[in-house]
Design a protein around this motif. Structure first.
Motif, PDB file in Angstrom:
ATOM      1  N   ASP A 172      63.505  58.607  67.877  1.00  0.00           N
ATOM      2  CA  ASP A 172      62.421  59.196  67.084  1.00  0.00           C
ATOM      3  C   ASP A 172      62.850  59.476  65.653  1.00  0.00           C
ATOM      4  O   ASP A 172      62.044  59.414  64.731  1.00  0.00           O
ATOM      5  CB  ASP A 172      61.950  60.501  67.723  1.00  0.00           C
TER       6      ASP A 172
ATOM      7  N   MET B  74      49.861  70.018  67.078  1.00  0.00           N
ATOM      8  CA  MET B  74      50.814  70.302  65.999  1.00  0.00           C
ATOM      9  C   MET B  74      50.336  71.496  65.190  1.00  0.00           C
ATOM     10  O   MET B  74      49.258  71.466  64.597  1.00  0.00           O
ATOM     11  CB  MET B  74      50.944  69.088  65.092  1.00  0.00           C
TER      12      MET B  74
ATOM     13  N   LEU C 267      53.333  55.303  64.917  1.00  0.00           N
ATOM     14  CA  LEU C 267      53.702  56.379  65.847  1.00  0.00           C
ATOM     15  C   LEU C 267      54.705  57.332  65.202  1.00  0.00           C
ATOM     16  O   LEU C 267      55.491  56.961  64.350  1.00  0.00           O
ATOM     17  CB  LEU C 267      54.332  55.796  67.110  1.00  0.00           C
ATOM     18  N   LYS C 268      54.671  58.560  65.659  1.00  0.00           N
ATOM     19  CA  LYS C 268      55.652  59.543  65.203  1.00  0.00           C
ATOM     20  C   LYS C 268      56.745  59.680  66.246  1.00  0.00           C
ATOM     21  O   LYS C 268      57.889  59.986  65.925  1.00  0.00           O
ATOM     22  CB  LYS C 268      54.938  60.877  64.995  1.00  0.00           C
ATOM     23  N   HIS C 269      56.401  59.484  67.503  1.00  0.00           N
ATOM     24  CA  HIS C 269      57.377  59.657  68.595  1.00  0.00           C
ATOM     25  C   HIS C 269      57.509  58.351  69.359  1.00  0.00           C
ATOM     26  O   HIS C 269      56.744  58.094  70.281  1.00  0.00           O
ATOM     27  CB  HIS C 269      56.931  60.772  69.527  1.00  0.00           C
ATOM     28  N   PHE C 270      58.512  57.558  68.999  1.00  0.00           N
ATOM     29  CA  PHE C 270      58.754  56.321  69.735  1.00  0.00           C
ATOM     30  C   PHE C 270      59.080  56.613  71.192  1.00  0.00           C
ATOM     31  O   PHE C 270      58.739  55.845  72.087  1.00  0.00           O
ATOM     32  CB  PHE C 270      59.925  55.564  69.111  1.00  0.00           C
ATOM     33  N   SER C 271      59.759  57.728  71.443  1.00  0.00           N
ATOM     34  CA  SER C 271      60.229  58.008  72.808  1.00  0.00           C
ATOM     35  C   SER C 271      59.070  58.193  73.785  1.00  0.00           C
ATOM     36  O   SER C 271      59.221  57.985  74.976  1.00  0.00           O
ATOM     37  CB  SER C 271      61.120  59.244  72.816  1.00  0.00           C
TER      38      SER C 271
ATOM     39  N   LEU D 132      59.680  62.500  55.972  1.00  0.00           N
ATOM     40  CA  LEU D 132      59.089  63.678  56.598  1.00  0.00           C
ATOM     41  C   LEU D 132      57.900  63.295  57.480  1.00  0.00           C
ATOM     42  O   LEU D 132      57.702  63.872  58.544  1.00  0.00           O
ATOM     43  CB  LEU D 132      58.667  64.678  55.525  1.00  0.00           C
ATOM     44  N   ASP D 133      57.120  62.299  57.036  1.00  0.00           N
ATOM     45  CA  ASP D 133      55.967  61.917  57.845  1.00  0.00           C
ATOM     46  C   ASP D 133      56.406  61.282  59.160  1.00  0.00           C
ATOM     47  O   ASP D 133      55.721  61.402  60.171  1.00  0.00           O
ATOM     48  CB  ASP D 133      55.072  60.947  57.067  1.00  0.00           C
ATOM     49  N   MET D 134      57.559  60.603  59.149  1.00  0.00           N
ATOM     50  CA  MET D 134      58.055  59.970  60.375  1.00  0.00           C
ATOM     51  C   MET D 134      58.929  60.917  61.181  1.00  0.00           C
ATOM     52  O   MET D 134      59.353  60.587  62.282  1.00  0.00           O
ATOM     53  CB  MET D 134      58.869  58.729  60.010  1.00  0.00           C
ATOM     54  N   HIS D 135      59.236  62.077  60.620  1.00  0.00           N
ATOM     55  CA  HIS D 135      60.154  62.996  61.293  1.00  0.00           C
ATOM     56  C   HIS D 135      59.493  63.576  62.542  1.00  0.00           C
ATOM     57  O   HIS D 135      58.380  64.093  62.470  1.00  0.00           O
ATOM     58  CB  HIS D 135      60.538  64.122  60.335  1.00  0.00           C
ATOM     59  N   PRO D 136      60.167  63.511  63.700  1.00  0.00           N
ATOM     60  CA  PRO D 136      59.521  63.979  64.934  1.00  0.00           C
ATOM     61  C   PRO D 136      59.216  65.476  64.927  1.00  0.00           C
ATOM     62  O   PRO D 136      58.356  65.911  65.675  1.00  0.00           O
ATOM     63  CB  PRO D 136      60.540  63.638  66.023  1.00  0.00           C
TER      64      PRO D 136
ATOM     65  N   ASP E  51      58.433  67.327  62.076  1.00  0.00           N
ATOM     66  CA  ASP E  51      57.695  67.826  60.922  1.00  0.00           C
ATOM     67  C   ASP E  51      56.240  68.016  61.314  1.00  0.00           C
ATOM     68  O   ASP E  51      55.588  67.102  61.808  1.00  0.00           O
ATOM     69  CB  ASP E  51      57.792  66.862  59.738  1.00  0.00           C
ATOM     70  N   ALA E  52      55.739  69.217  61.097  1.00  0.00           N
ATOM     71  CA  ALA E  52      54.424  69.550  61.634  1.00  0.00           C
ATOM     72  C   ALA E  52      53.288  69.337  60.648  1.00  0.00           C
ATOM     73  O   ALA E  52      52.134  69.442  61.019  1.00  0.00           O
ATOM     74  CB  ALA E  52      54.420  70.996  62.110  1.00  0.00           C
ATOM     75  N   ARG E  53      53.594  69.064  59.394  1.00  0.00           N
ATOM     76  CA  ARG E  53      52.497  68.835  58.439  1.00  0.00           C
ATOM     77  C   ARG E  53      51.847  67.494  58.744  1.00  0.00           C
ATOM     78  O   ARG E  53      52.537  66.495  58.901  1.00  0.00           O
ATOM     79  CB  ARG E  53      53.036  68.801  57.016  1.00  0.00           C
TER      80      ARG E  53
END
Lengths: 274, 328
Positions: free
Chosen positions: B134, B257, A218-222, B179-183, B185-187
């Protein structure tokens, strides 16, 4: 704007500088060879024991208390002892065919592609590298980018299979609460079987692929509070993945040995009830 | 009063060199970098070493101490026996400049190839909003001090110079993961980038990067393995691939995104195909036709002052508060 400190003319396009001329292959003075050596001996011994046991084709079932060793579960060949096979016996009796032919390959794959065991055997068996800052034992290296090692990426499928096998092992442990006359019974063998199954579940659930599947992707845990909590739980187990990997090797061998000893009549089960 | 202890230090440059012996005084509480400084002050004024903060936060004094990649300023002399010889050599993986100083530009080249943080189109700096849970995972990787010990110890490039072109190294895997886990980051092509351009597949997770990290970042468990699993999602998992084709998830994802136009300074990010169904958008422009200012585009470091160009201290008649009278 600040610029980075790369001088022009240095780098891929410029003249190549050379590394420091240090003749010693490694300057490490600690006993760096000890950890890979222990891993080599430990894994080697376990694999030898398991291979011998799997092809022994006897002493795997205690009929009186319904103890079945995990190395023979589920028992699927024609030579399975009465009562030990829960899923029928579709396989013929040929010495090369293990009793648990449908599960052992997947368990082997699960551990072979496990992110911890990969570290362990790449270091201890393949010497790539044997320890940190100690040279790789091989001239060429392409990592896991090509056949056959690219199949390490299939770890999650081995994990799914291991989940199903853990369910079967759990069932084996539950139906073993039986006394000689068919009623409820409880002995030392049950403690060992249940302990083994609990550790197997802990090892299976602490898998890095499980961590990814449950929430790591997941990217957004929230936005996914439940999956976040599951991920947090798996992450806590995951920290101990190495310990659990070794503990389960121990509990598997112990369980198997205990069942073998009872089945061969070397000693009798310590009974608490029934 | 300290004791004399035996040290061996590699001296030389790219044309060659060797390990030389020194006896240096060691006092209580000292670290290896102190000894290097004492050597410079007493016996070898021309010994070259790189250092800055002496507090394990700048990542400059990376050397190999008794064969182990360590920070000179964070290796206490009390961890060695009194009669133990301490060998100090430069980082092996990078070309040597002189003595203990190596040319780490390999890392900066890999850094420039990595596409930068790419916020969604239409979100200006100052409008970023994200929840702590996040951004937590990305924050671990921000602890990196770029000492490049992980890059140095990784056998993929340490023992195989020829892999340097294809392999970016652990430091840039944690950047990709961050960056991939960053809430925000749109790439959505960072996984493909990590696999195709950074050489993530070369890593065989032997965990030496994690072992040497002075910031104790769990590089392998928290960045490389999750990135490998994310690459599997995209590339190696037949079920996920089939599901994506059948339910056309590619198109669904790209609607939520917006794609970014950032390709990294060298443009190496261009090499990875963009999975988005939408066309790339130009940077956000305001009504007056101008873009929002970010510090990246400014000629000076740091954000612009909202008060315009000013010199400090301000003249006393221009300040808007009461300045306390000085006592003398």
């Amino acid at each position: 704007m600040t610029t980075t400190a790369t001088r022009p003319g240095v780098g891929p396009s410029g003249p190549q500088r050379s590394r420091a001329a240090i003749t010693a292959k490694t300057l490490r003075t600690d006993r760096w060879w000890l950890a890979p050596l222990i891993t080599f001996i430990g894994l080697g011994a376990w694999v030898t024991y398991a291979t011998v046991r799997v092809f022994m084709h006897k002493w795997y079932f205690v009929e009186e208390f319904h103890y079945l060793t995990p190395f023979y579960s589920p028992c699927l060949t024609d030579r399975c002892v009465e009562g030990s096979s829960l899923f029928g016996t579709p396989l013929p009796s040929f010495w090369l065919i293990p009793e648990a032919s449908f599960t052992l390959p997947f368990l082997l794959l699960f551990r072979l592609t496990c992110y911890y065991y990969r570290k362990a055997y790449y270091r201890a068996f393949w010497l790539s590298p044997p320890a940190c800052a100690v040279p790789d034992g091989h001239e060429k290296y392409s990592g896991e980018t090509r056949f056959p090692l690219i199949f390490q990426n299939a770890h999650r499928y081995a994990f799914y299979a291991a989940m199903i096998i853990s369910l079967i092992n759990t069932w084996d442990a539950i139906i073993a609460f039986r006394s000689g006359d068919g009623g409820f019974g409880f002995g030392l063998g049950n403690v060992i079987l249940v302990g083994n199954v609990v550790m197997l579940w802990a090892y299976t659930l602490s898998c890095h692929s499980c961590r990814h599947i449950t929430g790591g992707r997941l990217k957004h845990f929230s936005k996914h509070p439940v999956r976040y909590r599951v991920w947090t739980f798996v992450s806590k187990l995951n920290v101990r993945h190495m310990q659990l990997a070794w503990i389960t090797l121990g509990t598997l061998a112990l369980t198997d040995f205990y069942v073998m000893a009872l089945s061969a009549g070397w000693f009798s089960d310590l009974r608490f009830i029934g | 009063m300290g004791t004399k202890r035996h040290f061996r230090v590699w001296r030389g440059d790219e044309s060659g060199g060797d390990i030389q012996d020194y006896d240096v005084e060691v006092n209580e509480g000292e670290v290896v970098l102190d000894i290097i400084h004492r050597l410079q002050a007493t016996q070898t004024p021309d010994l070259a070493c790189r250092w800055n903060c002496k507090a394990g936060k700048c990542g400059s004094c990376s050397v190999e101490i008794n064969g182990k990649p360590r920070l000179g300023c964070m290796t206490r002399m009390s961890t060695f026996e009194e009669d133990e010889t301490v060998t100090i050599t430069p980082l092996r993986t990078f070309p040597v400049i002189r003595d203990l100083v190596t040319d780490v530009s390999f890392n900066y080249e890999k850094a420039r190839e990595t596409p930068a943080f790419a916020p969604p189109a239409g979100v200006a700096p100052g409008q970023y909003r994200m929840q702590q849970i996040d951004v937590e995972r990305s924050q671990e990787f921000r602890k990196c001090i770029e000492c490049f010990l992980c890059q140095n110890t990784c056998h993929v490039v340490r023992d195989h110079e020829e892999n340097k072109e294809a392999f970016s190294g652990p430091r840039y895997f944690i950047r990709a993961a961050e960056l991939d886990m960053h809430p925000l980051d749109a790439r959505d092509d960072r996984k493909q980038y990590a696999q195709a351009s950074q050489g993530l597949g070369y890593c065989n997770i032997t965990k030496c990067c994690t072992e040497v990290c002075p910031e104790h970042i769990k590089i392998t468990d928290n960045a490389i393995i999750p990135m490998k699993e994310r690459v599997v999602d995209r590339r190696y998992d037949p079920l996920v691939w089939l599901g994506r084709k059948i339910f056309r998830r590619d198109e669904l994802e790209s609607e939520s995104m917006a794609p970014s136009v950032s390709t990294g300074v060298t443009g190496a990010g261009d090499a990875t195909p963009f999975s988005s169904a939408r066309l790339a958008e130009p940077p956000p422009v305001r009504d007056d036709g101008k873009m929002d200012v970010t510090e990246v585009t400014l000629p000076v470091q740091g954000g612009p002052s909202p008060f315009g160009d000013q010199e400090f201290p301000l003249p006393l008649d221009q300040i808007s508060y009461h300045k306390p009278e000085s006592r003398d």
